[in-house]
Design a protein around this motif. Structure first.
Motif, short mmCIF file in Angstrom:
data_model
loop_
_atom_site.label_atom_id
_atom_site.label_comp_id
_atom_site.label_asym_id
_atom_site.label_seq_id
_atom_site.Cartn_x
_atom_site.Cartn_y
_atom_site.Cartn_z
N MET A 224 103.13 53.73 -36.05
CA MET A 224 102.19 52.64 -35.78
C MET A 224 101.13 52.44 -36.87
N ILE A 225 100.92 53.44 -37.73
CA ILE A 225 99.89 53.27 -38.76
C ILE A 225 100.42 52.61 -40.02
N LYS A 226 101.73 52.44 -40.11
CA LYS A 226 102.28 51.82 -41.32
C LYS A 226 101.91 50.33 -41.35
N PRO A 227 101.64 49.80 -42.54
CA PRO A 227 101.18 48.41 -42.65
C PRO A 227 102.24 47.39 -42.27
N PHE A 228 103.49 47.79 -42.20
CA PHE A 228 104.55 46.87 -41.77
C PHE A 228 105.16 47.44 -40.50
N PHE A 229 105.53 46.55 -39.59
CA PHE A 229 106.07 46.98 -38.31
C PHE A 229 107.29 46.11 -38.03
N ASN A 230 108.47 46.61 -38.44
CA ASN A 230 109.69 45.80 -38.34
C ASN A 230 110.47 46.13 -37.07
N ASP A 231 111.66 45.53 -36.94
CA ASP A 231 112.48 45.72 -35.75
C ASP A 231 112.86 47.18 -35.55
N SER A 232 113.12 47.87 -36.66
CA SER A 232 113.50 49.28 -36.56
C SER A 232 112.35 50.12 -35.99
N ALA A 233 111.12 49.84 -36.44
CA ALA A 233 109.95 50.56 -35.94
C ALA A 233 109.75 50.28 -34.45
N LYS A 234 109.91 49.03 -34.05
CA LYS A 234 109.77 48.66 -32.64
C LYS A 234 110.81 49.38 -31.79
N SER A 235 112.06 49.46 -32.30
CA SER A 235 113.13 50.13 -31.56
C SER A 235 112.81 51.62 -31.38
N ARG A 236 112.30 52.24 -32.42
CA ARG A 236 111.96 53.67 -32.34
C ARG A 236 110.81 53.90 -31.37
N LEU A 237 109.85 52.97 -31.36
CA LEU A 237 108.73 53.10 -30.44
C LEU A 237 109.22 52.99 -28.99
N SER A 238 110.17 52.09 -28.75
CA SER A 238 110.74 51.94 -27.41
C SER A 238 111.43 53.23 -26.96
N GLU A 239 112.15 53.84 -27.89
CA GLU A 239 112.83 55.10 -27.56
C GLU A 239 111.82 56.19 -27.22
N LEU A 240 110.69 56.20 -27.93
CA LEU A 240 109.66 57.20 -27.64
C LEU A 240 109.04 56.96 -26.27
N PHE A 241 108.90 55.67 -25.86
CA PHE A 241 108.46 55.36 -24.50
C PHE A 241 109.36 56.06 -23.49
N GLU A 242 110.66 55.88 -23.68
CA GLU A 242 111.65 56.41 -22.73
C GLU A 242 111.61 57.94 -22.69
N ILE A 243 111.52 58.55 -23.87
CA ILE A 243 111.49 60.01 -23.93
C ILE A 243 110.21 60.54 -23.28
N ASN A 244 109.08 59.93 -23.60
CA ASN A 244 107.81 60.39 -23.05
C ASN A 244 107.81 60.32 -21.52
#
Length: 422
Positions: free
Chosen positions: A286-306
């Motif tokens: 989330m701190i990277k200056p660009f937030f692309n589809d791949s980053a969003k997908s990884r964040l969604s996976e972390l939601f599920e894992i958490n």
């Protein structure tokens, strides 16, 4: 510095915990982010210049106080040109305020009035005229979404302006967030307001409500303050926030995890370490200056894992699982509980391709179960200010008469181009 006069409106966001709840109790990091659901505070001159009034229709509370009944002699011992918060609440002020609160028996009303009066006598002078403070919120109250901190930030911002301690907010909604002396001053006094309400707050809720964006925070051992890292470039993300309306006790949930930690220390430590790891991974995304589809997908996976790890700690609830299952069935995003669990709220990070018709179908299913769902945005601005004017003409009575959160939202967004932020 220009004298600030009423009427005006200040506003501040609520927050959700994205990653790391419960692990944070064991000195591991967690991440909280602002949501676009907000508290609004209208300030106008009182009809009686010797009287102050606090009205909060959303919790059914209205009260008036004579300025002459407040403990000015004691409070003014601590006044400076620009008042600075003490490390703890001043016992003498707390003791003398009890006389002004003696006829309030409802605990929620008492907390709101206590915070209001404490900040008032600390930040203004006895020569100040009376004002009417009218609070409305689109945040559900008492659901772990930072409503008390949002209110404290609004009060601190308003009193900072009335006391001539800060400049008017100047940042537009499109300007980048940045730390400045005025926002830090508001944050520091909002923390004192939170002490009145919460007793021993972490400081995270008021930080998010003041500065917006997101914050990674971590408790430290002993009496050292928590470590807070502000994430200014946090990307705005579409979110569904679902309140199951199932009552939950944070203390009970924390106690249950504590019992598991005593009985199965190796297993529990492994789960908490996994939450620690994914929280740090989320931070790096989330701190990277660009937030692309791949980053969003990884964040969604972390939601599920958490969420799965929190289930393993025993802090979910059948109502929260219903929220998650329905989201999975319609394939529109990933859901996790937020906060202490055992009821309360869940958050769903929506897929970019989620169709509005499907989202509305999901919301109707939630409503049929007795849940309340809010479409909101993660991240966004912190505390803001707008003058009452011809283009933003709302009176205190208008605030009282707003029928529901949709009416509040519509009215407040009507002046969206004129809002400024600290």
């Amino acid at each position: 510095m220009t004298q600030h006069t009423a009427p005006f409106v200040v506003s501040s966001p609520g927050k959700v915990i994205i990653f790391g709840e419960h692990a944070a109790v064991y000195n591991r990091p967690a991440i909280a982010a602002a949501v676009s659901l907000r508290t609004y505070l209208h300030i106008s001159e009182s009809s009686d210049p010797e009287e102050i009034m606090l009205e909060f229709p959303d919790i059914g509370f209205t009260h008036k106080w004579k300025l002459s009944d407040l403990p000015w002699d004691t409070a003014e011992k601590y006044h400076m040109d620009k008042p600075q918060p003490t490390d703890e609440l001043v016992p003498e002020i707390v003791s003398e305020l009890a006389n002004a609160l003696v006829d309030i028996s409802n605990s929620v009303h008492y907390a709101a009035a206590y915070s209001f009066l404490y900040l008032y006598v600390c930040m203004l002078k006895r020569s100040s005229q009376g004002y009417r403070f009218t609070v409305r919120s689109t945040l559900p109250i008492g659901c772990g979404l930072g409503s008390s901190a949002s209110i404290s930030v609004c009060l601190a911002a308003a009193l900072s302006l009335l006391g001539n301690h800060v400049q008017r907010a100047s940042l537009k909604a499109t300007d980048a967030n940045k730390d400045n002396e005025d926002s830090m001053f508001i944050d520091s006094w909002a923390f004192m307001g939170e002490k009145c309400i919460q007793g021993n707050p972490s400081g995270v809720d008021n930080a998010v409500a003041t500065h917006g964006g997101a914050v990674m925070f971590q408790r430290t051992l002993g009496s050292a303050p928590s470590v807070r890292t502000t994430m200014r470039s946090f990307p705005p993300l579409r979110l569904l926030l679902t309140n199951t309306k199932v009552p939950r006790s944070s203390a009970k949930m924390v106690g249950n995890v504590g019992r598991l930690n005593q009985e199965y220390p190796k297993t529990t430590t492994s789960i908490l370490d996994a939450i620690d790891s994914l929280t740090r991974e989320g931070y790096n995304i989330m701190i990277k200056p660009f937030f692309n589809d791949s980053a969003k997908s990884r964040l969604s996976e972390l939601f599920e894992i958490n969420h799965g790890l929190l289930v393993a700690l025993g802090v979910s609830h059948p109502a929260l699982e219903r929220v998650r299952i329905l989201t999975d069935e319609l394939k529109i995003g990933k859901t996790k509980l937020t906060g202490a669990g055992g009821g309360g709220c869940a958050i769903t990070l929506l897929n970019d391709d989620a169709e509005e018709s499907v989202i509305q179908e999901l919301i109707k299913k939630y409503q049929s179960l007795g849940f309340e769902t809010y479409e909101t945005t993660l991240g966004g601005k912190g505390v803001g200010y707008i003058e009452v004017s011809d283009s933003f003409p709302y009176t205190a009575q208008d605030f009282v008469e707003f029928e529901d959160r949709n009416a509040i939202d519509k009215a407040m967004n009507a002046g969206s181009l004129e809002w400024r932020f600290w």
